[in-house]
Design a protein around this motif. Sequence first.
Motif, PDB file in Angstrom:
ATOM      1  N   HIS A 100       0.842  -1.196   0.000  1.00  0.00           N
ATOM      2  CA  HIS A 100       0.000   0.000   0.000  1.00  0.00           C
ATOM      3  C   HIS A 100       0.876   1.245   0.000  1.00  0.00           C
ATOM      4  CE1 HIS A 100      -2.835  -3.017   1.549  1.00  0.00           C
ATOM      5  NE2 HIS A 100      -3.817  -2.199   1.208  1.00  0.00           N
ATOM      6  N   TYR A 101       0.381   2.298  -0.674  1.00  0.00           N
ATOM      7  CA  TYR A 101       1.000   3.616  -0.642  1.00  0.00           C
ATOM      8  C   TYR A 101      -0.044   4.617  -0.149  1.00  0.00           C
ATOM      9  CZ  TYR A 101       4.688   1.639  -3.624  1.00  0.00           C
ATOM     10  OH  TYR A 101       5.699   0.876  -4.133  1.00  0.00           O
ATOM     11  N   GLU A 102       0.407   5.571   0.652  1.00  0.00           N
ATOM     12  CA  GLU A 102      -0.521   6.592   1.139  1.00  0.00           C
ATOM     13  C   GLU A 102      -0.748   7.638   0.053  1.00  0.00           C
ATOM     14  OE1 GLU A 102      -1.319   9.340   5.109  1.00  0.00           O
ATOM     15  OE2 GLU A 102       0.481   8.086   4.966  1.00  0.00           O
ATOM     16  N   VAL A 103      -1.987   8.122  -0.067  1.00  0.00           N
ATOM     17  CA  VAL A 103      -2.334   9.107  -1.078  1.00  0.00           C
ATOM     18  C   VAL A 103      -3.066  10.270  -0.416  1.00  0.00           C
ATOM     19  CG1 VAL A 103      -4.508   7.906  -1.630  1.00  0.00           C
ATOM     20  CG2 VAL A 103      -3.508   9.488  -3.285  1.00  0.00           C
ATOM     21  N   LYS A 104      -2.721  11.456  -0.864  1.00  0.00           N
ATOM     22  CA  LYS A 104      -3.404  12.663  -0.400  1.00  0.00           C
ATOM     23  C   LYS A 104      -4.744  12.769  -1.107  1.00  0.00           C
ATOM     24  CE  LYS A 104      -3.018  17.704  -0.784  1.00  0.00           C
ATOM     25  NZ  LYS A 104      -2.184  18.817  -1.321  1.00  0.00           N
ATOM     26  N   ALA A 279      -8.638   3.586   5.058  1.00  0.00           N
ATOM     27  CA  ALA A 279      -8.117   2.979   6.279  1.00  0.00           C
ATOM     28  C   ALA A 279      -8.310   3.976   7.410  1.00  0.00           C
ATOM     29  CB  ALA A 279      -6.644   2.615   6.110  1.00  0.00           C
ATOM     30  N   ALA A 280      -7.952   3.561   8.599  1.00  0.00           N
ATOM     31  CA  ALA A 280      -8.169   4.425   9.754  1.00  0.00           C
ATOM     32  C   ALA A 280      -7.292   5.669   9.656  1.00  0.00           C
ATOM     33  CB  ALA A 280      -7.868   3.666  11.040  1.00  0.00           C
ATOM     34  N   GLY A 281      -7.909   6.816   9.400  1.00  0.00           N
ATOM     35  CA  GLY A 281      -7.214   8.086   9.413  1.00  0.00           C
ATOM     36  C   GLY A 281      -6.522   8.472   8.126  1.00  0.00           C
ATOM     37  N   ARG A 282      -6.561   7.641   7.091  1.00  0.00           N
ATOM     38  CA  ARG A 282      -5.860   7.974   5.850  1.00  0.00           C
ATOM     39  C   ARG A 282      -6.416   7.153   4.696  1.00  0.00           C
ATOM     40  NH1 ARG A 282      -0.216   4.717   6.399  1.00  0.00           N
ATOM     41  NH2 ARG A 282      -1.075   2.825   7.327  1.00  0.00           N
ATOM     42  N   MET A 283      -6.059   7.593   3.497  1.00  0.00           N
ATOM     43  CA  MET A 283      -6.464   6.882   2.292  1.00  0.00           C
ATOM     44  C   MET A 283      -5.219   6.230   1.704  1.00  0.00           C
ATOM     45  SD  MET A 283      -9.268   6.210   0.614  1.00  0.00           S
ATOM     46  CE  MET A 283     -10.469   7.538   0.743  1.00  0.00           C
ATOM     47  N   LEU A 284      -5.370   4.977   1.236  1.00  0.00           N
ATOM     48  CA  LEU A 284      -4.257   4.202   0.705  1.00  0.00           C
ATOM     49  C   LEU A 284      -4.554   3.749  -0.712  1.00  0.00           C
ATOM     50  CD1 LEU A 284      -3.654   1.892   3.813  1.00  0.00           C
ATOM     51  CD2 LEU A 284      -2.337   3.937   3.208  1.00  0.00           C
ATOM     52  N   ALA A 476       7.756   7.607  -2.455  1.00  0.00           N
ATOM     53  CA  ALA A 476       6.953   6.857  -1.493  1.00  0.00           C
ATOM     54  C   ALA A 476       7.476   5.438  -1.320  1.00  0.00           C
ATOM     55  CB  ALA A 476       5.496   6.820  -1.946  1.00  0.00           C
ATOM     56  N   GLU A 477       7.379   4.929  -0.103  1.00  0.00           N
ATOM     57  CA  GLU A 477       7.747   3.562   0.212  1.00  0.00           C
ATOM     58  C   GLU A 477       6.478   2.805   0.593  1.00  0.00           C
ATOM     59  OE1 GLU A 477       9.006   0.811  -0.028  1.00  0.00           O
ATOM     60  OE2 GLU A 477      10.897   0.839   1.098  1.00  0.00           O
ATOM     61  N   VAL A 478       6.465   1.506   0.321  1.00  0.00           N
ATOM     62  CA  VAL A 478       5.316   0.713   0.738  1.00  0.00           C
ATOM     63  C   VAL A 478       5.155   0.835   2.254  1.00  0.00           C
ATOM     64  CG1 VAL A 478       5.416  -0.933  -1.175  1.00  0.00           C
ATOM     65  CG2 VAL A 478       6.772  -1.355   0.886  1.00  0.00           C
ATOM     66  N   GLU A 479       3.931   0.684   2.717  1.00  0.00           N
ATOM     67  CA  GLU A 479       3.623   0.917   4.124  1.00  0.00           C
ATOM     68  C   GLU A 479       4.218  -0.167   5.024  1.00  0.00           C
ATOM     69  OE1 GLU A 479       1.838   3.464   5.741  1.00  0.00           O
ATOM     70  OE2 GLU A 479       2.241   4.444   3.821  1.00  0.00           O
ATOM     71  N   SER A 480       4.691   0.264   6.173  1.00  0.00           N
ATOM     72  CA  SER A 480       5.165  -0.635   7.219  1.00  0.00           C
ATOM     73  C   SER A 480       4.115  -0.647   8.318  1.00  0.00           C
ATOM     74  CB  SER A 480       6.511  -0.117   7.761  1.00  0.00           C
ATOM     75  OG  SER A 480       6.941  -0.903   8.846  1.00  0.00           O
ATOM     76  N   ILE A 481       3.608  -1.825   8.669  1.00  0.00           N
ATOM     77  CA  ILE A 481       2.472  -1.900   9.585  1.00  0.00           C
ATOM     78  C   ILE A 481       2.707  -2.931  10.682  1.00  0.00           C
ATOM     79  CG2 ILE A 481       0.839  -1.206   7.792  1.00  0.00           C
ATOM     80  CD1 ILE A 481      -0.017  -4.164   7.596  1.00  0.00           C
ATOM     81  N   GLN A 482       1.877  -2.865  11.707  1.00  0.00           N
ATOM     82  CA  GLN A 482       1.949  -3.808  12.813  1.00  0.00           C
ATOM     83  C   GLN A 482       1.159  -5.067  12.487  1.00  0.00           C
ATOM     84  OE1 GLN A 482       1.469  -2.519  16.867  1.00  0.00           O
ATOM     85  NE2 GLN A 482       1.755  -0.362  16.303  1.00  0.00           N
TER      86      GLN A 482
END
Length: 950
Positions: A100-104, A279-284, A476-482
Amino acid sequence: MPPRRATGSGRGSSRGRGSQAGGGTSGRGRGGRGSAQGDPSGASDRSGSRSRGRATGISADVSRISASRMPDISEHISTIGVRRPSYGESGRHLVVWTNHYEVKIPEANIYHYDGAISPSEKPLPARLNMEIVKRLQYDIAPEIFTPRAVYDGRKNMFTSHELPFPDGAQEFSFTLTDRASSGEATGGGEGRRGPKIYNVRLTHVATINPEVLARFLQGRQSHDNAVLTATTALNVAIRMEPTMRYPFNVRSFFTNRETSAIGAGIILWRGYFQSVRPAAGRMLINVDISTAAMYRPGSVIEVALEFLNMMQRGPLALSPNHGLPDRELIRLQRYLSGVRVNIEIPGQSSVSRRPPRPIKKLTRTGAGHLEFTMRDGQTVTVAQYFEMTHNYKLRWPDIVCIEFGSGAIIPMECCIIPEGQIMRKQIPPERMKDVLNFATKRPHERLQSIRQALEVLDYGQSEYLRHFGMEVSPNAEVESIQARILDPPTLMYGQGSRQPTITPRDGAWNMVDKKLYRPAAINRWVIVIYEREQRFNRAAAQELARNFLGAFEAVGVNVTENDPVIIHDQPQRIYDSLQASGRRCIEKHNGKGPGPDLIVVVIPESSADVYQAVKHFGDVQRGVATQCLKSYKCKGANRQYFSNVVLKINVKLGGVNVIPDPRSVSALTDPHNPTIVMGADIMHPAPGADGRPSFTALVGNVDHETAKYIADCRIQTSRQEMIDDLESMATAHIEMYKKYRAVVEKKFPADPTRLIFFRDGVSEGEFKQVLEYELPQLKRALANNNVDAKITVVVVGKAHHVRFFPKRREDEDRSRNCPAGTVVDRDITHPTEFDFYLQSHAGILGTSRPAHYNVLYDENKFTPDALQALSFALCHVYARCTRSVSIPAPIYYADLVCSRAKNHYSPDGDFDLTGSGTQLASSDARGQLESYRENFRPLHEKMRRLMYFS
């Protein structure tokens, strides 16, 4: 005039193109047919504000919610599924990459228009619609469409500015070409009528304020039509640039940078999938690699010969006069129908600059024999016409010709398939291995491809994204998640096991020194061999019997008969042959007692018809367990092979292989809350197979250990997604559960207090239908049995593109995937609803795909930890192997039941359920569907109580 059929068939080639509309790549009825956005056309209120300019009070950089706490979900918001109660905490924590990448998101209003293109009796294919709208924006009315609008190829157009339409609507009429090209009148007849005129009517339906998206991501806005439409707009915007430049298929586009020719006229292309996800708080943006099968470009003759595997015979192999069988001609016609071709006469400039035209069908005779009457009354052959009109003498006048929707007939040697044409039919089964080899990438290779995708996607250069105010960082880098790794359940085996309990490691375990939890007994059995005796002789058959006896003894299955009847026979009359084997078994015992408990059947490698006949005999006609073995696999096979087969046989005979230890999965095996777990699935016919039904399946446990399942299979209207007969199937399941619990297990009260319903095969856009159509049926089924149980409904899907990649080598399994039990329920999950991703199986080849769980209804009030542990445990009780599987066992079983639905038809009947089928008129399709319904045979009564499907 060109050669044409004398019938009054459709005059415009658009009809032929229309036959390609939609299209899919699988006969399966899987989830993911729509992304989160669904179809918003008409969803927003027309009275919505048309205010111009930028939305106020909103920052596009929505604050990201910390992964360590729940989003502050407002109490007043509504959700489709269950509101997320909390995050899970159990298991070992780790950090993973995800694709996933974050998008504005935009700040300014977005304007939504409904687009209607006519004339068209059928919806036009998205490819053609895109060509029409491209011409509208760039050539017909560029002053109106600056900056450019984005369009989804169907009904939805979105703009970053309000279009200057009187009363919010305007219609445009134009052709795809500026003028008729020289030669069109002779090549396709279009010059006589003039180019086809398309009417495009655009109507403003809503103004979207992106603030609704920001509020939704923050948990302060319901998931309503406004959010749905806004998400759709963002998806259309990110896909517009690649769909204008590359071949595309809904959410993916494909390039010829990486290809592989696999034969049968097919070339595989690598592509990229992209989808905007909240997603929670942002768009991916979810980005993944994908694969498409393309028709091999070039001469239709060469492609046809390659498909039929007749290259060595040359073009004359395509002539009925030179031995082309009628069945092969029909098979070739199915393959080529809908393929778009250009008309090119050798030695001449292009006959027509018009777009490629789709093939309707093939003629039955060659161009040298196929006659038609010209305008002046003269009767000529197609070959004579081309020599007279185009001064071209055909090289191959004996081979069949191509007929288009307009009725025009063109020799095959004058037709060329252009590059980049997606094949929307079922891949031939013998080519699937090549497809899998091409599509499979190891995790680190796939992650690298996804990172490199930004170079191809090039979001920063897209004028559409800039106009809509969307932005992805160029670095952008792919998302790092828990993530977390759940503890596996403890599994229990039977008495006599040296190790009665085991805790799996890395998603697998073995059967060494273990006895089945509840082994079945075999009093009498027979072996029937349909392979040629030269390939599978008497000695091989006796060795087969000895191997089975050893495998049965090793796991505790008691076999009374050590010398089964062995019969070699021809597979022409399966029913009579199997009946005879049963009589031989009884005669062996002096004509006393019942027939065999088990029939083992050895079949040749390519013998789907034999397999169907055997299963129809055992499951439908006689109610006896059957086990088919491929001759080349079982001859000389090792102990492990027979151990695996015995796992299947044991449950077919009523045994239980393994159960989860009740102490390790209290949420599933609580004695104070007897639980019935159901899995439901639907299988749809292959693309283009009109008149064939869809099959539904419901599977549920009858025991308190949730390891012994029964199944029901029904037939319903083709491609209908909701299950019609769920109430009657569930009513029978609950009744069987109560009887088994009272009579066999002697447990009272016998009623279940919980019903957990796992549903496969529905997309996110259909969740509401599940709640409105299927949930009431479950409630009525409980009421029909006077049972007051609390219901939980969970949709489980694998038709998505979410992937996880370990960040550290020490967190990888042997395949370099995330370990079995990896669960993610934050960072990339729904802003407000209860969902999670669970990768429950160990990787073998390629990159593992987690299952996506969406909790739609939950009267049992499960915590995330409890439901995740319960689901993971159910992935360990799949009877056919000693590995955890990718989805809970009851859903896996439902999938098996659907795939075996063809066995409910007599093999002597004319019911073809293989291949991609044939397109039929609606009346013919309805008649054929009724025939399928009338000839569908229910299971034998004995099989209703057994896991015959294993």
